[in-house]
Write a protein that holds these residues in place. Sequence first.
Motif, PDB file in Angstrom:
ATOM      1  N   GLU A  27      -0.465  -3.447   7.239  1.00 27.27           N
ATOM      2  CA  GLU A  27       0.906  -3.141   6.847  1.00 27.27           C
ATOM      3  C   GLU A  27       1.855  -2.036   7.493  1.00 27.27           C
ATOM      4  OE1 GLU A  27       1.917  -3.683   2.786  1.00 27.27           O
ATOM      5  OE2 GLU A  27       0.088  -4.547   2.401  1.00 27.27           O
ATOM      6  N   GLY A  28       1.056  -1.235   8.201  1.00 31.54           N
ATOM      7  CA  GLY A  28       1.606  -0.094   8.628  1.00 31.54           C
ATOM      8  C   GLY A  28       2.442  -0.305  10.041  1.00 31.54           C
ATOM      9  N   ARG A  29       2.657  -1.381  10.659  1.00 26.34           N
ATOM     10  CA  ARG A  29       3.140  -1.462  11.941  1.00 26.34           C
ATOM     11  C   ARG A  29       4.811  -1.907  11.772  1.00 26.34           C
ATOM     12  NH1 ARG A  29      -1.251  -5.411  13.625  1.00 26.34           N
ATOM     13  NH2 ARG A  29      -3.014  -3.854  14.123  1.00 26.34           N
ATOM     14  N   ASP A  30       5.426  -2.220  10.549  1.00 27.44           N
ATOM     15  CA  ASP A  30       6.719  -2.457  10.469  1.00 27.44           C
ATOM     16  C   ASP A  30       7.386  -1.293  10.057  1.00 27.44           C
ATOM     17  OD1 ASP A  30       5.761  -2.607   7.823  1.00 27.44           O
ATOM     18  OD2 ASP A  30       6.680  -4.342   7.300  1.00 27.44           O
ATOM     19  N   GLU A  31       8.787  -1.178  10.021  1.00 31.70           N
ATOM     20  CA  GLU A  31       9.335   0.004   9.522  1.00 31.70           C
ATOM     21  C   GLU A  31       9.057   0.512   7.938  1.00 31.70           C
ATOM     22  OE1 GLU A  31      13.687  -0.607   9.855  1.00 31.70           O
ATOM     23  OE2 GLU A  31      13.496  -1.134  11.953  1.00 31.70           O
ATOM     24  N   ARG A  32       8.815  -0.392   7.033  1.00 26.37           N
ATOM     25  CA  ARG A  32       8.504  -0.114   5.704  1.00 26.37           C
ATOM     26  C   ARG A  32       7.230   0.499   5.747  1.00 26.37           C
ATOM     27  NH1 ARG A  32       5.113  -2.949   2.363  1.00 26.37           N
ATOM     28  NH2 ARG A  32       5.160  -2.411   0.180  1.00 26.37           N
ATOM     29  N   GLY A  33       6.356   0.013   6.393  1.00 27.60           N
ATOM     30  CA  GLY A  33       4.905   0.599   6.583  1.00 27.60           C
ATOM     31  C   GLY A  33       5.077   2.127   6.862  1.00 27.60           C
ATOM     32  N   GLN A  34       5.884   2.024   7.867  1.00 30.18           N
ATOM     33  CA  GLN A  34       5.710   3.305   8.714  1.00 30.18           C
ATOM     34  C   GLN A  34       6.492   4.588   7.795  1.00 30.18           C
ATOM     35  OE1 GLN A  34       4.554   4.599  11.860  1.00 30.18           O
ATOM     36  NE2 GLN A  34       3.565   2.697  11.783  1.00 30.18           N
ATOM     37  N   PHE A  35       7.486   4.083   7.130  1.00 27.97           N
ATOM     38  CA  PHE A  35       8.279   5.002   5.933  1.00 27.97           C
ATOM     39  C   PHE A  35       7.000   5.540   4.860  1.00 27.97           C
ATOM     40  CE2 PHE A  35      10.424   5.229   2.097  1.00 27.97           C
ATOM     41  CZ  PHE A  35      11.137   6.286   2.237  1.00 27.97           C
ATOM     42  N   ILE A  36       6.609   4.361   4.503  1.00 30.87           N
ATOM     43  CA  ILE A  36       5.144   4.566   3.325  1.00 30.87           C
ATOM     44  C   ILE A  36       4.147   5.558   3.762  1.00 30.87           C
ATOM     45  CG2 ILE A  36       3.492   3.706   1.911  1.00 30.87           C
ATOM     46  CD1 ILE A  36       5.332   1.070   1.783  1.00 30.87           C
ATOM     47  N   LEU A  37       3.768   5.181   5.195  1.00 27.71           N
ATOM     48  CA  LEU A  37       2.717   6.350   5.687  1.00 27.71           C
ATOM     49  C   LEU A  37       3.358   7.483   5.858  1.00 27.71           C
ATOM     50  CD1 LEU A  37       0.865   3.763   8.288  1.00 27.71           C
ATOM     51  CD2 LEU A  37       0.201   4.748   5.994  1.00 27.71           C
ATOM     52  N   ARG A  38       4.574   7.645   6.344  1.00 29.30           N
ATOM     53  CA  ARG A  38       4.749   9.158   6.589  1.00 29.30           C
ATOM     54  C   ARG A  38       5.224   9.804   5.369  1.00 29.30           C
ATOM     55  NH1 ARG A  38       8.474   6.973  10.550  1.00 29.30           N
ATOM     56  NH2 ARG A  38      10.246   6.491   8.740  1.00 29.30           N
ATOM     57  N   ILE A  79     -10.521  20.960  -1.490  1.00 32.55           N
ATOM     58  CA  ILE A  79      -9.061  20.823  -1.049  1.00 32.55           C
ATOM     59  C   ILE A  79      -8.997  19.604  -0.085  1.00 32.55           C
ATOM     60  CG2 ILE A  79      -7.347  21.484   0.739  1.00 32.55           C
ATOM     61  CD1 ILE A  79      -8.334  24.605  -0.262  1.00 32.55           C
ATOM     62  N   LEU A  80      -9.981  19.193   0.878  1.00 31.43           N
ATOM     63  CA  LEU A  80     -10.050  18.174   1.639  1.00 31.43           C
ATOM     64  C   LEU A  80     -10.158  16.765   0.912  1.00 31.43           C
ATOM     65  CD1 LEU A  80     -10.122  16.745   4.644  1.00 31.43           C
ATOM     66  CD2 LEU A  80     -12.916  17.027   4.086  1.00 31.43           C
ATOM     67  N   CYS A  81     -11.035  16.842  -0.255  1.00 28.42           N
ATOM     68  CA  CYS A  81     -11.093  15.606  -1.014  1.00 28.42           C
ATOM     69  C   CYS A  81      -9.854  15.317  -1.860  1.00 28.42           C
ATOM     70  CB  CYS A  81     -12.367  15.736  -1.852  1.00 28.42           C
ATOM     71  SG  CYS A  81     -13.939  15.434  -0.944  1.00 28.42           S
ATOM     72  N   LEU A  82      -9.381  16.423  -2.322  1.00 23.87           N
ATOM     73  CA  LEU A  82      -8.125  16.198  -3.029  1.00 23.87           C
ATOM     74  C   LEU A  82      -7.066  15.905  -2.355  1.00 23.87           C
ATOM     75  CD1 LEU A  82      -8.159  19.194  -5.840  1.00 23.87           C
ATOM     76  CD2 LEU A  82      -8.995  16.832  -6.248  1.00 23.87           C
ATOM     77  N   SER A  83      -6.884  16.137  -1.098  1.00 26.02           N
ATOM     78  CA  SER A  83      -5.687  15.744  -0.369  1.00 26.02           C
ATOM     79  C   SER A  83      -5.768  14.499   0.006  1.00 26.02           C
ATOM     80  CB  SER A  83      -5.658  16.747   0.990  1.00 26.02           C
ATOM     81  OG  SER A  83      -6.745  16.492   1.814  1.00 26.02           O
ATOM     82  N   GLY A  84      -7.016  13.838   0.528  1.00 23.68           N
ATOM     83  CA  GLY A  84      -7.250  12.620   0.846  1.00 23.68           C
ATOM     84  C   GLY A  84      -7.045  11.444  -0.400  1.00 23.68           C
ATOM     85  N   ILE A  85      -7.535  12.078  -1.736  1.00 22.01           N
ATOM     86  CA  ILE A  85      -7.332  11.231  -2.725  1.00 22.01           C
ATOM     87  C   ILE A  85      -5.785  11.269  -3.123  1.00 22.01           C
ATOM     88  CG2 ILE A  85      -7.823  11.232  -5.363  1.00 22.01           C
ATOM     89  CD1 ILE A  85     -10.510  12.443  -4.789  1.00 22.01           C
ATOM     90  N   ALA A  86      -5.261  12.496  -3.075  1.00 16.94           N
ATOM     91  CA  ALA A  86      -3.726  12.355  -3.480  1.00 16.94           C
ATOM     92  C   ALA A  86      -3.103  11.221  -2.434  1.00 16.94           C
ATOM     93  CB  ALA A  86      -3.228  13.703  -3.321  1.00 16.94           C
ATOM     94  N   ALA A  87      -3.504  11.338  -1.099  1.00 22.35           N
ATOM     95  CA  ALA A  87      -2.868  10.375  -0.244  1.00 22.35           C
ATOM     96  C   ALA A  87      -3.163   9.030  -0.601  1.00 22.35           C
ATOM     97  CB  ALA A  87      -3.604  10.411   1.282  1.00 22.35           C
ATOM     98  N   GLY A  88      -4.216   8.562  -1.019  1.00 29.33           N
ATOM     99  CA  GLY A  88      -4.465   7.202  -1.634  1.00 29.33           C
ATOM    100  C   GLY A  88      -3.614   6.692  -2.711  1.00 29.33           C
ATOM    101  N   VAL A  89      -3.457   7.728  -3.694  1.00 29.93           N
ATOM    102  CA  VAL A  89      -2.850   7.504  -4.774  1.00 29.93           C
ATOM    103  C   VAL A  89      -1.278   7.594  -4.459  1.00 29.93           C
ATOM    104  CG1 VAL A  89      -1.878   8.562  -7.152  1.00 29.93           C
ATOM    105  CG2 VAL A  89      -4.381   8.621  -6.465  1.00 29.93           C
ATOM    106  N   SER A  90      -0.802   8.193  -3.648  1.00 26.24           N
ATOM    107  CA  SER A  90       0.761   8.316  -3.228  1.00 26.24           C
ATOM    108  C   SER A  90       0.895   7.119  -2.368  1.00 26.24           C
ATOM    109  CB  SER A  90       0.781   9.440  -2.063  1.00 26.24           C
ATOM    110  OG  SER A  90       2.124   9.204  -1.527  1.00 26.24           O
ATOM    111  N   LEU A  91      -0.094   6.519  -1.755  1.00 21.01           N
ATOM    112  CA  LEU A  91      -0.008   5.217  -0.928  1.00 21.01           C
ATOM    113  C   LEU A  91       0.151   4.099  -1.977  1.00 21.01           C
ATOM    114  CD1 LEU A  91       0.159   3.596   1.596  1.00 21.01           C
ATOM    115  CD2 LEU A  91      -2.549   3.441   1.445  1.00 21.01           C
ATOM    116  N   THR A  92      -0.473   4.105  -2.931  1.00 23.96           N
ATOM    117  CA  THR A  92      -0.397   3.195  -4.290  1.00 23.96           C
ATOM    118  C   THR A  92       1.048   2.986  -4.728  1.00 23.96           C
ATOM    119  OG1 THR A  92      -2.828   3.329  -4.443  1.00 23.96           O
ATOM    120  CG2 THR A  92      -1.477   2.233  -6.109  1.00 23.96           C
ATOM    121  N   VAL A  93       1.412   4.423  -4.978  1.00 22.28           N
ATOM    122  CA  VAL A  93       2.824   4.513  -5.814  1.00 22.28           C
ATOM    123  C   VAL A  93       3.718   3.866  -4.884  1.00 22.28           C
ATOM    124  CG1 VAL A  93       4.403   6.170  -6.955  1.00 22.28           C
ATOM    125  CG2 VAL A  93       1.773   6.099  -7.360  1.00 22.28           C
ATOM    126  N   CYS A  94       3.859   4.598  -3.719  1.00 22.63           N
ATOM    127  CA  CYS A  94       4.802   4.105  -2.662  1.00 22.63           C
ATOM    128  C   CYS A  94       4.866   2.649  -2.337  1.00 22.63           C
ATOM    129  CB  CYS A  94       4.554   5.017  -1.377  1.00 22.63           C
ATOM    130  SG  CYS A  94       5.156   6.808  -1.663  1.00 22.63           S
TER     131      CYS A  94
END
Length: 98
Positions: A27-38, A79-94
Amino acid sequence: MKDALMIALAALFGCSVAFLLYFQWNEGRDERGQFILRKTYSLAYGILVVGVIALVALVDWSDPILFAGLTIKDGLFLILCLSGIAAGVSLTVCKRRY
């Protein structure tokens, strides 16, 4: 740091990275996906930068022990693990929000 906690964090980190890669591939190729990934990557990068700055500024590097049983290496891993986990949770929420 306890080995079980490190294994659990590494497993959650791996699942988060796999979910991020799956989303980016599908899903990361369209505008919505790029916005969420950013939004997701900006949060993860912010956590990573703040954590490393805190380690650099607040820790005496001549003594590798931060707290009882927690070394600087464990702090960086955390720190590395928490940043990755936060990215996954943030992706789910977004993904649900937008």
